[in-house]
Scaffold this active site. Structure first.
Site, short mmCIF file in Angstrom:
data_model
loop_
_atom_site.label_atom_id
_atom_site.label_comp_id
_atom_site.label_asym_id
_atom_site.label_seq_id
_atom_site.Cartn_x
_atom_site.Cartn_y
_atom_site.Cartn_z
N ARG A 70 47.26 12.18 42.55
CA ARG A 70 48.65 12.04 42.12
C ARG A 70 49.24 10.61 42.48
O ARG A 70 50.28 10.20 42.04
CB ARG A 70 49.51 13.18 42.42
CG ARG A 70 51.01 13.21 41.86
CD ARG A 70 51.66 14.61 41.73
NE ARG A 70 51.30 15.46 42.96
CZ ARG A 70 51.93 15.47 44.01
NH1 ARG A 70 52.67 14.43 44.42
NH2 ARG A 70 51.31 16.41 45.00
N TYR A 124 64.31 7.61 19.35
CA TYR A 124 63.72 9.08 19.39
C TYR A 124 64.46 10.19 19.59
O TYR A 124 65.10 10.14 20.70
CB TYR A 124 62.42 8.74 20.00
CG TYR A 124 61.81 10.10 19.99
CD1 TYR A 124 61.39 10.79 19.08
CD2 TYR A 124 61.48 10.60 21.38
CE1 TYR A 124 60.62 12.24 19.29
CE2 TYR A 124 60.69 11.97 21.38
CZ TYR A 124 60.33 12.79 20.32
OH TYR A 124 59.70 13.78 20.52
N ASP A 189 61.95 0.31 23.71
CA ASP A 189 60.80 1.07 23.49
C ASP A 189 60.28 0.20 22.37
O ASP A 189 60.59 0.27 21.08
CB ASP A 189 61.41 2.32 23.01
CG ASP A 189 60.54 3.45 22.67
OD1 ASP A 189 59.33 3.07 22.08
OD2 ASP A 189 60.63 4.63 22.75
N LYS A 214 51.05 7.37 20.45
CA LYS A 214 51.06 7.04 19.33
C LYS A 214 50.00 5.90 18.92
O LYS A 214 48.77 6.24 18.93
CB LYS A 214 52.60 6.62 18.95
CG LYS A 214 53.59 7.34 19.29
CD LYS A 214 53.57 8.78 18.58
CE LYS A 214 54.56 9.76 18.89
NZ LYS A 214 55.23 10.17 20.01
N1 PLP Z 1 59.57 6.95 22.17
C1 PLP Z 1 59.33 6.90 20.65
C2 PLP Z 1 59.92 5.75 19.83
C3 PLP Z 1 58.63 7.98 20.13
O1 PLP Z 1 58.66 8.16 18.91
C4 PLP Z 1 58.38 9.12 21.07
C5 PLP Z 1 57.63 10.24 20.41
O2 PLP Z 1 57.68 10.45 19.33
C6 PLP Z 1 58.63 9.01 22.47
C7 PLP Z 1 59.26 8.10 22.74
C8 PLP Z 1 58.14 10.21 23.27
O3 PLP Z 1 56.86 10.22 23.61
P1 PLP Z 1 55.98 11.47 23.93
O4 PLP Z 1 55.97 12.17 22.64
O5 PLP Z 1 54.67 10.90 24.25
O6 PLP Z 1 56.61 12.01 25.16
#
Ligand code: PLP
Length: 411
Positions: A70, A124, A189, A214
């Site tokens: 961890r 998101y 992001d 992604k």
């Molecule tokens: N940020 C964006 C732009 C996303 O599209 C997503 C998920 O679709 C996330 C963060 C969250 O990521 P995770 O699904 O890996 O927790």
């Protein structure tokens, strides 16, 4: 591990293949070792105590075996080093998911007494929810980019933007936003653009977040998140990760490092197809509006005149599924899935229309993708006969989404 970049600057495509692996040849290895240990034996408990004290005091990565997984993992550390290099960051800290990564950032700031967050919609859906519901005891103020400076308070710990944004692909001028943040750290992001298209730290952001699930993984088989930032913030993030436990599994770290090596070629190929699909959709009479970033990228969003649910039901080659960034193309209806958790009014006012579909373009042949999309659009009865103007809320326009009306009659 020797992670020093070569003195001669190397291109991103070269870094993508070699970063995090420089020591392998000297170890007599070619592939990256996968260390699945949860614990690390030591006959020297005093030495371990000192290492734990050091981590608690500083958050620096432990030298040598990590005591307990961890705290750190050597395979994941390679992925972190590589991603930091691609983003031009001092460090990176990996997490079990993108949401775990965002959680850790919010906790780091809140634990410094800075519980207020300024954020720009759309984000998101689950990021929006995490902030809006105050699940971590934070408070959010939603603003347009122009309102960031005025929204900052003495207890503001973070400004959050996504660009291009999920799902409208609206773009933000990171340099301008960074200026209006003053001393407050800006988190961008960068999931949709990836460092192949955009390196927000060079434009003044302090943290870059990825849902590594992604494009970084790229094959739809790894859940992960990562934050690229300076070492000072990285130390605080490692301490929160250790205490809260949102660690990335080492196999995921291995797969993400492997994913990085093909990231530039995947992004370029998928972006070329996405640009072509956006062009074709923008002159298709069944489509009211296409959103495609000026920056480029492999995501396309479009609003249909007909029933968006029928388009989802009509695809055969493209997979009707949430998520994005895989080698195969995916399509989903944000108002039903990725942004369902956002209140309807907030969704609409940030440009997420009920007619919007979001497509993640993969590596299939573009003609095959176009045929599938065309058949789904036709099956949806998305006929020009039912054409009606779709209202676009102001924020989406203000944020510079590349909104193109498809058909003269719709303009
Ligand atoms: N940020 C964006 C732009 C996303 O599209 C997503 C998920 O679709 C996330 C963060 C969250 O990521 P995770 O699904 O890996 O927790």
């Amino acid at each position: 591990m020797n992670t020093d970049a070569s003195t001669t600057p190397r291109a991103l495509a070269t870094e993508a293949v070699h970063a995090g692996r420089e020591d392998l040849a000297a170890l007599g290895l070619h592939a990256v070792p996968l260390d699945l240990s949860t614990t690390y034996p030591s006959y020297d408990s005093r030495g371990e105590a000192a290492r734990i004290d050091e981590f608690a005091a500083t958050g620096a990565r432990p030298q040598g075996p990590p005591v307990y997984s961890r705290l750190d993992n050597p395979t994941t550390a390679r992925f972190e080093d590589a991603l930091a290099r691609l983003e031009g960051a001092g460090s990176a800290v990996a997490f079990a998911s993108g949401m775990a990564a965002l959680t850790a950032v919010l906790l780091v700031r809140a634990s410094a007494g800075l519980r207020h967050v300024v954020a720009v919609r759309p984000l998101y859906g689950c990021s929006d929810h995490l902030l809006n519901a105050g699940l971590l005891g934070t408070e959010v103020t939603w603003v347009d980019p122009a309102g960031i400076e005025d929204a900052i308070r003495s207890d503001t710990g973070l400004v959050i933007v996504e660009t291009p944004a999920n799902p409208t692909l609206a773009e933000i001028d990171v340099r301008a936003v960074a200026r209006s943040c003053g001393a407050v750290p800006l988190l961008v992001d960068n999931t949709f653009a990836t460092p192949v298209l955009q390196r927000p730290l060079e434009d003044g952001a302090r943290l870059v977040l990825h849902s590594a699930t992604k494009y970084l993984g790229g094959h739809g088989d790894v859940l992960g998140g990562v934050v690229a930032c300076d070492e000072e913030l990285a130390r605080a993030l490692r301490q929160v990760r250790f205490a809260t436990g949102g660690v990335l599994h080492p196999l995921a770290g291995y797969l993400l490092l492997r994913g990085l090596s093909t990231l530039p070629v995947r992004m370029r190929a998928a972006s070329a197809s996405a640009a072509e699909l956006a062009r074709r959709l923008s002159v298709d009479p069944r489509v009211a509006r296409v959103h495609y970033p000026k920056l480029g990228g492999a995501m396309v969003a479009f609003e249909v005149y007909g029933d968006p649910h029928a388009v989802i039901g009509g695809v055969r080659l493209i997979t009707p599924a949430v998520s994005l960034g895989s080698v195969d193309s995916l399509i989903q209806h944000p108002a039903s899935i990725s942004h369902r958790i956002v209140a309807e009014g907030d969704r609409r006012s940030s440009g997420v229309s009920d007619r919007l579909l979001r497509m993640s373009v993969g590596l299939e042949d573009v003609e095959d993708l176009w045929r599938d999309l065309c058949e789904a659009l036709s099956a949806a009865g998305a006929a020009a006969a039912v054409r009606q103007p779709v209202s676009v809320p102001a924020p989406a326009r203000e944020r510079g989404a590349d909104v193109r009306l498809s058909h003269p009659a719709a303009r």
